[in-house]
Every structure is written in structure tokens, then in C-alpha cells.
Design an enzyme around this catalytic site. Structure first.
Site, PDB file in Angstrom:
ATOM      1  N   ASP A  35       0.863  -1.172   0.000  1.00  0.00           N
ATOM      2  CA  ASP A  35       0.000   0.000   0.000  1.00  0.00           C
ATOM      3  C   ASP A  35       0.908   1.234   0.000  1.00  0.00           C
ATOM      4  O   ASP A  35       2.140   1.133   0.100  1.00  0.00           O
ATOM      5  CB  ASP A  35      -0.965  -0.013   1.196  1.00  0.00           C
ATOM      6  CG  ASP A  35      -2.187   0.876   0.936  1.00  0.00           C
ATOM      7  OD1 ASP A  35      -2.140   1.699   0.004  1.00  0.00           O
ATOM      8  OD2 ASP A  35      -3.175   0.762   1.678  1.00  0.00           O
TER       9      ASP A  35
HETATM   10  C1  BGC Z   1      -5.048   3.273   0.338  1.00  0.00           C
HETATM   11  C2  BGC Z   1      -5.282   2.260  -0.753  1.00  0.00           C
HETATM   12  C3  BGC Z   1      -5.151   2.914  -2.102  1.00  0.00           C
HETATM   13  C4  BGC Z   1      -3.779   3.576  -2.188  1.00  0.00           C
HETATM   14  C5  BGC Z   1      -3.487   4.207  -3.528  1.00  0.00           C
HETATM   15  C6  BGC Z   1      -3.809   4.105   0.131  1.00  0.00           C
HETATM   16  O1  BGC Z   1      -3.750   5.164   1.014  1.00  0.00           O
HETATM   17  O2  BGC Z   1      -4.990   2.594   1.577  1.00  0.00           O
HETATM   18  O3  BGC Z   1      -6.525   1.653  -0.600  1.00  0.00           O
HETATM   19  O4  BGC Z   1      -5.329   1.978  -3.114  1.00  0.00           O
HETATM   20  O5  BGC Z   1      -3.710   4.579  -1.186  1.00  0.00           O
HETATM   21  O6  BGC Z   1      -4.237   5.312  -3.757  1.00  0.00           O
END
Ligand code: BGC
Length: 732
Positions: free
Chosen positions: A281
Site C-alpha cells: 500500500d
Molecule cells: C489506500 C489504498 C489505495 C492507495 C493508492 C492508500 O492510502 O490505503 O486503498 O489503493 O492509497 O491510492
């Protein structure tokens, strides 16, 4: 948007289909020409200054140079097709080997045509609708430069304080697994087509179990709970072919998931059979230093690659340190080969080597908000709303009723919910406008802000309400009070909205609440004042139109809750599939010493699986085709459902089981099936479910997923608290 590349024509020729062996050969051949640094480059997802940033700031100055140097494999969060084209051109024409980039984005519940948020969509209990919504999202995003979406979000959720419950399919692992399949299949129909995107199942795993609902908090899940509750939706997405899995921010067994070798290699790869790309993530690799399991970024790189992380989002530990680590023999280069191989395989599977610009459309706006897309969004919205209370048939409203529409969300376009993709809230249909357009007798007052202590608009609201027959209150949370980093400790209606309800109720009129929310709320303090309660969640682009139809009975509510509404926040976490205690409430052995609170009931305000309709359905005659279930046999469970009202409607029929005695304590109820039916006035339908031993299985004392012999209760009914019962015996 102006097309900076007006002389460019992008081919839309069919892309060549290749077998897995052919792709493997091509990737092997390409990798034989790659330097170690270039291989590591494929393991990096770069951000860009114009990308949607959800986490800490990052330095984007080097983006183009890194792409030219072959030091980036994918790009996060880009929507501008001119920029996407330019970056891809740079990768294909200016990097040594011309390897195309993969463009990833968060298309969570719609790209431009917004669907209800995911928790709302799960309340349809209708995988075909999720499939349809995902197909529309895939179409719009695949024509907006996107190759892969970071969806579906498969976190099991039991705590409405957590802001991200709105992205999930609720508290039940079976329902979430059915929905996971629908999402993945809807997005990925045919990866070589111009209408599909690859999907990424996230967040692996346990993020929804953040203690006390506090965002990014520690997680403490038993091994059994992990396998029984948290992994099934991922298994379903993997079996449905999801191409990517994203690691979660949290720890499992005290090891951050992004560096959790046991979970990534043993569980995800070996047990669940995942063959695609594992991505971190947003900066979750770097964050293992905050989790205090790595002292610096070099150790981050080492721990994550050994754990099985193929692709690092935003943080740069891989491109900064992996080469050095390999030279020092601290990291086996085989790990880099494997990860790079997976990333390149995905690019071949998507046809990016044949057409790197396949999803670039300079006229992308022409693919948004099509009539069919809006019709789909409306269809899903109509089935996502949940009617929670309808005293004395307060709803539907009558055409000639004089309505006072009051509340901060009555005229709001902010009815999409977090993760709005490419949405523009100006596309949203507004409740007030929809009522006016349909010719209803409606007056309006603001009432109060959704989240302030200002009561200066109460007087006007009381005056407008005083002149009407019925008060319709459009209240709840503002759309960005849920979603990532939006945990709340108090899940009551924010601001002075409860007071507004109480003041208006003093007028003695019928009071309807249309509740906008991203999470179950604590409504206990005001529920008695409310005659009709329609949970609208955030229904997306067609919100106002859908709500008008539901409020006036042009459409019949059919949604049912997939997440429990607690009586108060003190019950949280509360979920239907809990275990019994040694001193259950209904068996008073010790009078005072029983499982309960001194001040509130144990039961929630609205349970899992609950939702009303303007129709009335009667369940009768639950029967089983035989009483004993042997291996490889099936029992047919049947029930008669009759529409005993004067309105045709849809009903969700729910099937639960209960193991009466097992080697470990099992839940009082486990959802094992559901069917959505449509019944005309006075129509009766016999609904059948098949039961086999696999359906009764559970992780036993030795962590084997098996069906132990014994008695199993079978329940069928309209919700988890209103069930008919039969008993069967499972034998070896
Ligand atoms: C979130 C994810 C997301 C990623 C990219 C993160 O902060 O937890 O769910 O896909 O950002 O935007």
C-alpha cells in the site's frame, strides 16, 4: 481538456492472445537482456505530482528521469491522458528496453458515473449488480488511461467507527466472497479488450480489524478467525483471477503485512495459490520502520523482498537499496527475478507490450456518463438503499402530501462518498431537485449544518415544517466523514442533527429521515421520533432520482443490511456471527451473572440481514429433503415465501446454519446462502437451497477445514433475527 497530441492516432487493433507458455518465453527473453537495476525498476510504482495523493508527500521531481532510466514499473493515480501518454512515450521510446508502464488507479465505486459506495452496493445482495457496476467502471476507466484498478477492497468489517467500512462488503465472509468474485469478473472480463482493467484485491489482510476502529491501528486476529473470516474473500478474488493483491498497513501476528513472510509466502502464495503481483500500500513498506521492525530503508528493502513483496508503491527502498543488497549477497537475486517476472507477465497479459497506449483516449470524456451507465447506476442505487423503519406505513409518501424537506443533505450534491474516482459532484442528482422535477408539493429549509453547533436555522425549519403535512429530513454524515483516515469515536448523527429531529418532532407531524452515511450510525437516541427511516448511504450520481422513486413508492426498497447498526457505540464491535458465551442471556443460571450490559440491551438497533419493503412477505413451511447428510450427498432445503401485501416487491431470502456441537465454539449463525426473488401481489414461491457437507465446514480444533459429524440447525428467513428452523444430522 485540450489534446496536446492532436496529431497522434492510437491503434485499437485487437491485441494478440498468447498462452501462458508463450508469455513466459517472451518475459524470459526480455529479462535476459535486463540489468539488475532495470529488473528492480519493474518493482517500483512511482507517483506523480498530479496524482491523487492519499498519504504523506513524496518527491516527484525525478519521475521522468526514473522512467527514462528504466527505474519505474508502474504509475499511481494518473488520470490526465495527455500526461499518461507522455509518460508512456517516455518509457517506450526513451528507456533502454522500451518496457511500457502500468497505470494504476483507485476506481472503487465508479470512475465518472458514480455508483453507491461499496457497503451500500453490498446491501443489494445481488452479485449481478456488482458485476454490472464493475463492468461500467472498467469501461469508463479503461477509456481514461487506467490499466489496473485498486479494487475490490475485501476487508471484513465489524467496527463502524472505522472510516473505511464504506469501501467493504460488510461483516460476513460468505457474502463478501460472492461480491469479490463479481467485482473481479466485472473489471477483468477480458484483459486484452479495450474495455477491461486488471483488478487488485486489497488490503491483504485484516485491515478492517483495526482495534477500536482507529485508522491504521494494530490488529489482533486469531489464526482461526483469520482463516475463517478474513481470508475467504481473498480466496474468492484469487480463484476469480485477480491479477494483483495489495498488502495492508496493519500488522498480523505483530508483523506488518508488507513484510509478513508467513502471510505473503505461506498463506497467500502457497495456501491461496496466488500467482500474480503483490504490491504494497502507499508507503506501507517505509512504514515498517515506524512499526519498529526495520531500522532504515535498506532493511525495509531487505525485509520486504524476502517476505514476498513484488512491487513497492511510492517508497523507494527497492530502487535505492536492492542492487546493493544483492551485491552484498544479503538478498538472493532469484527473488528479484521472480518479482520482475510477475510484473512483466501482467503487462503482457494486458497487451501493453503490443499496445502501450491501449487505454489512452484523448477524448476520454466522451466515454463517461453514458445513458446506459447512468441507468446501471440508478438500478444499483434503487436496490442499495435500506428501509429500516416504517411505522404505520409512513412511507411511501403520497403524491398530494405537502412535504417540508429539511436538512443539510437535501440540496447537497455531495452524495457520492469517498473514493470518487474521476467524479464531478456536479453530475449528482439532488434530492430536492428530483422532488421538484417530479411535481411534488415540497418546501425546503436548511435546518442545520451536518457538523456544527449552529442552531440559527432551526426557527426557519420549524416554520417550514409547521406549514407541511410531513417532514422529510435529509441528514447524516457529510460524504468525507467516512473513507480512509476518517475514524470516529462517536457514531451518532454529527452536529446538532439529533436536536433538530427532537425539535421538529414536537410539531407532532409524520417525520421521515433519509439517512446519508458511509457507516452504520448510532440512532438509538432519536429512533423513537422517526416514523420512516430510509438508509440512503451515498447512492452516487443518480442519488436524488433514486430517492424520489423510493420515497414515493415508484420503486420498492429491497436492500438489506450487510453490517449491523449497533444500539450504541458501546456494543462495538458487534456482528451477527458471534459465538455464544458460557452464560448466555437467554439461560439465566446465575441471575445477575449473565452476559449483558447494565445499561443497554445486547441486541443491536438493526441487525445484519435486516431491511423492510413496502411489500410484506410471509415465510412458511421450512422443510428438508432428508434429515441425514452423508459425504457427497446433498439435502434440499425449501421454504415458501408469499407476498401477502398489495405491492409487488423483491425479497432477499437468507440461509444460515448453526453447528450445535463442534470441537471449537462456532457462531450462533453462519450465513451460507441467499436468493433474491421478485414476488407479485399474492404470489408464493418455493425457494430451494442445496446443502452439502462442504457448506457446514469450519476450521476445527486442529485447524482443518472440515465438517464434524453432529446436529446442524438450518435457518431460513428474512433477516438474522427472524428465522424458521429445521435440524439435520451430518454423518461420516
Ligand atoms: C489506500 C489504498 C489505495 C492507495 C493508492 C492508500 O492510502 O490505503 O486503498 O489503493 O492509497 O491510492
Amino acid at each position: 481538456m485540450k489534446n496536446k497530441f492532436s496529431d497522434v492516432t492510437i491503434s485499437r487493433n485487437p491485441l494478440p492472445k498468447r498462452s501462458a507458455e508463450e508469455i513466459k518465453e517472451l518475459v524470459d527473453k526480455l529479462m535476459s537482456k535486463m540489468t539488475l537495476a532495470e529488473k528492480i525498476g519493474q518493482m517500483y510504482e512511482i507517483g506523480h505530482s498530479s496524482s491523487a495523493i492519499t498519504g504523506p508527500e513524496f518527491d516527484s521531481n525525478q519521475t521522468v528521469q526514473r522512467i527514462k532510466d528504466g527505474l519505474a514499473g508502474s504509475v499511481l493515480g494518473m488520470y490526465d491522458n495527455n500526461v499518461i501518454y507522455a509518460l508512456q512515450k517516455c518509457a517506450v521510446e526513451d528507456s533502454r528496453l522500451g518496457i511500457p508502464l502500468l497505470f494504476c488507479n483507485d476506481i472503487i465505486h465508479g470512475c465518472r458515473t458514480m455508483f453507491p459506495h461499496n457497503l451500500a452496493m453490498s446491501c443489494t445482495w445481488e452479485p449481478n449488480l456488482i458485476y454490472e457496476a464493475s463492468k461500467v467502471s472498467a469501461y469508463e476507466s479503461s477509456h481514461s488511461g487506467v490499466n489496473l484498478t485498486f479494487s475490490p477492497m475485501l476487508d471484513l468489517v465489524r467496527d463502524p467507527r472505522w472510516g473505511r467500512v464504506m469501501e467493504s462488503s460488510g461483516e460476513d465472509p460468505y457474502l463478501a466472497s460472492v461480491m469479490a468474485k463479481a467485482y473481479v469478473e466485472g473489471y477483468q472480463q477480458d484483459l486484452l479488450s479495450y474495455d477491461s482493467v486488471a483488478s487488485c484485491a486489497k488490503h491483504f489482510v485484516g485491515y478492517g480489524a483495526a482495534l477500536a476502529g482507529r485508522e491504521y491501528n494494530t490488529v489482533d486476529i486469531s489464526k482461526r478467525a483469520l482463516h475463517q473470516y478474513y481470508l475467504p474473500s481473498f480466496k474468492s478474488a484469487i480463484d476469480s483471477g485477480t491479477k494483483m493483491v495489495m498488502t495492508a498497513f496493519n500488522v498480523v501476528n505483530d508483523v506488518p503485512m508488507t513484510a509478513n513472510k508467513e502471510m505473503l509466502r505461506d498463506v497467500l502464495r502457497n495456501q491461496l495459490g496466488f500467482k500474480g503481483v503483490v504490491i504494497s500500500d502507499f508507503t506501507s513498506s517505509m512504514e515498517i520502520t515506524h512499526h519498529k521492525i526495520a531500522k532504515d530503508m535498506k532493511e525495509v528493502a531487505k525485509k520486504c523482498v524476502i517476505a514476498g513483496l513484488d512491487h513497492e508503491m511510492i517508497s523507494t527502498s527497492y530502487i535505492d537499496y536492492l542492487e546493493e543488497l544483492v551485491k552484498e549477497k544479503a538478498v538472493d537475486p532469484k527473488l528479484i527475478d521472480e518479482a520482475c517476472h510477475r510484473v512483466l507477465t501482467l503487462k503482457y497479459e494486458l497487451g501493453l507490450f503490443d499496445n502501450p497506449y491501449k487505454n489512452v483516449y484523448f477524448d476520454f470524456e466522451n466515454y463517461w456518463l453514458g445513458e446506459a451507465a447512468k441507468a446501471s447506476s440508478l438500478k444499483v442505487a434503487l436496490e442499495s438503499a435500506v428501509l429500516l423503519k416504517n411505522e404505520k406505513n409512513a412511507l411511501p409518501l403520497k403524491q398530494n402530501e405537502k412535504i417540508a424537506l429539511i436538512g443539510p443533505l437535501a440540496k447537497s450534491k455531495e452524495v457520492v462518498g469517498a473514493w470518487g474516482g474521476k467524479c464531478n459532484v456536479n453530475d449528482s442528482s439532488v434530492l430536492y431537485d428530483a422532488l421538484v422535477e417530479e411535481g411534488h408539493d415540497v418546501s425546503y429549509a436548511y435546518g442545520c449544518d451536518y457538523n456544527s453547533s449552529d442552531k440559527s436555522h432551526f426557527a426557519e425549519a420549524l416554520e417550514v415544517a409547521g406549514a407541511a403535512d410531513t417532514i422529510v429530513l435529509a441528514i447524516g454524515e457529510q460524504q468525507h466523514m467516512s473513507g480512509e483516515a476518517n475514524a470516529r469515536s462517536n457514531i451518532k448523527l454529527p452536529g446538532v442533527q439529533e436536536e433538530l429531529i427532537n425539535e421538529l418532532k414536537k410539531l407532532g407531524k409524520k417525520l421521515i429521515v433519509v439517512l446519508f452515511t458511509g457507516r452504520p450510525l448510532d440512532l438509538t437516541g432519536v429512533i423513537d421520533q422517526i416514523d420512516g427511516l430510509l438508509c440512503a448511504w451515498f447512492l452516487g450520481t443518480q442519488s436524488g432520482i433514486a430517492l424520489e422513486k423510493l420515497l414515493y413508492g415508484k420503486a420498492n426498497p429491497s436492500g438489506k443490511l450487510t453490517m449491523t447498526f449497533p444500539y450504541t457505540v458501546g456494543q462495538v464491535p458487534i456482528f451477527y456471527n458471534n459465538l455464544n458465551t458460557g452464560r448466555p442471556l437467554n439461560k439465566v443460571y446465575f441471575d445477575h451473572y449473565t452476559t449483558r450490559y447494565l445499561d443497554i440491551p445486547n441486541t443491536p438497533l438493526f441487525p445484519f440481514g435486516f431491511g423492510l419493503s413496502y411489500s410484506k412477505f410471509e415465510y412458511s413451511n421450512l422443510r428438508v429433503s432428508k434429515k441425514t447428510l452423508s459425504p457427497n450427498e446433498k439435502i434440499i432445503v425449501s421454504v415458501d415465501v408469499k407476498n401477502v401485501s398489495k405491492v409487488a416487491g423483491k425479497e432477499i431470502v437468507e440461509l444460515y446454519i448453526e453447528a450445535t456441537c463442534f470441537s471449537v465454539s462456532r457462531p450462533n449463525l453462519e450465513l451460507k446462502g441467499f436468493k433474491k426473488i421478485e414476488l407479485d401481489i399474492a404470489q408464493t414461491e418455493t425457494i430451494e437451497f442445496e446443502i452439502d457437507q462442504q457448506m457446514l465446514a469450519y476450521y476445527n480444533i486442529d485447524m482443518q477445514n472440515i465438517t464434524e459429524p453432529g446436529l446442524y440447525n438450518i435457518y431460513v428467513g428474512p433477516s438474522s433475527i427472524d428465522l424458521l428452523k429445521e435440524t439435520i444430522e451430518s454423518v461420516n
